[in-house]
Scaffold this active site. Structure first.
Site, mmCIF file in Angstrom:
data_model
loop_
_atom_site.group_PDB
_atom_site.id
_atom_site.type_symbol
_atom_site.label_atom_id
_atom_site.label_comp_id
_atom_site.label_asym_id
_atom_site.label_seq_id
_atom_site.Cartn_x
_atom_site.Cartn_y
_atom_site.Cartn_z
ATOM 1 N N SER A 215 1.384 -2.965 -1.402
ATOM 2 C CA SER A 215 2.620 -2.188 -1.266
ATOM 3 C C SER A 215 3.800 -3.128 -1.028
ATOM 4 O O SER A 215 4.120 -3.945 -1.880
ATOM 5 C CB SER A 215 2.443 -1.151 -0.155
ATOM 6 O OG SER A 215 3.471 -0.183 -0.201
ATOM 7 N N HIS B 259 1.841 1.771 -6.098
ATOM 8 C CA HIS B 259 1.575 3.217 -5.990
ATOM 9 C C HIS B 259 2.010 3.970 -7.242
ATOM 10 O O HIS B 259 2.523 5.088 -7.166
ATOM 11 C CB HIS B 259 2.282 3.796 -4.763
ATOM 12 C CG HIS B 259 2.056 3.043 -3.500
ATOM 13 N ND1 HIS B 259 0.799 2.804 -2.992
ATOM 14 C CD2 HIS B 259 2.943 2.452 -2.638
ATOM 15 C CE1 HIS B 259 0.912 2.112 -1.860
ATOM 16 N NE2 HIS B 259 2.191 1.877 -1.640
#
Length: 246
Positions: A128, A163
């Site tokens: 991330s 994501h």
């Protein structure tokens, strides 16, 4: 022979997966058989639970020596900090706020130390925000709504979007940023994937499960963006056999 410059982008790992496949794959690319692995939870504000989860996943592994570097309650002076960072074989950056992570690193001079470690062959990686930070630009929710951040460390050319398959709006927003030139062409990662860059060039993509992909996203020159799923291999099940390739 000069060391290889390695960066790995992770769409999972100890914080999201129970099988350890992506972490096994990652450690298999370290420069030693029992690497020193330092976790940086800066993007989460050095959240204690996050650091403890890392140690819980890594401290009993026979194939690494884990540690955690806290900057919000820093204990090391500049000399000791440099020595510590340069002694690591792997620097593993956790998720959270990409913009805050970069700002804190720069205040402490850690951005310069990570560049130096990278030049010496330390494997830099993360999930991330910990994937976003290595590129020239990234797609982030650091400021609330999804937007672009053209302010990374630049150790990878182009941009990164994590994501890609799991957060509403990610795919459309990232493609739009690339299409308009707000972000340079780059790589988007579904959850459950990994991408290894060697000397700035993508050299391997993997997935924990069939169907998860890493994408190359580029502007089409007509106000849009094209995405292309890259070839990958599915990591074998079972710890310890997830592709240790030197």
């Amino acid at each position: 022979m000069s060391p290889r410059h390695l960066v790995a982008l992770l769409g999972g790992g100890f914080s999201t997966d129970e099988d350890g496949l992506l972490d096994d794959w990652l450690l298999g690319h370290a420069r030693t058989s029992r690497p020193k692995v330092c976790f940086l939870p800066t993007a989460s504000g050095d959240a204690p639970g996050y650091a403890e989860k890392f140690l819980g996943a890594f401290r009993d592994r026979p194939d690494c020596e884990p540690s955690v570097l806290h900057l919000f309650d820093r204990k090391l002076d500049d000399v000791a900090l440099r020595a510590f960072v340069l002694a690591q074989d792997v620097v593993y950056v956790g998720g959270g706020n990409t913009a805050n992570l970069l700002a804190v690193w720069r205040v402490h001079g850690l951005d310069r130390l990570l560049r130096e470690a990278h030049d010496r062959g330390t494997l830099l990686c993360g999930i991330s925000a910990g994937a976003n930070c290595w590129a020239r630009g990234s797609h982030t929710d650091s400021f609330g709504p999804l937007t672009h951040l053209p302010d990374g460390l630049g150790l990878l050319p182009g941009s990164v979007c994590p994501h890609y398959d799991s957060e509403p709006g990610r795919r459309h927003s990232y493609r739009s940023a690339v299409a308009t030139g707000a972000l340079p062409a780059g790589w988007a990662l579904d959850d459950g994937t990994g991408a290894l860059f060697t000397d700035g060039r993508l050299t391997e993509t993997v997935a924990r499960v069939p169907g998860a992909s890493v994408y190359r996203v580029v502007g089409d020159g007509a106000g849009g963006a094209d995405e292309r799923a890259l070839p990958w291999r599915v990591l074998p099940r079972g710890r310890g056999d997830a592709g240790r390739r030197r």
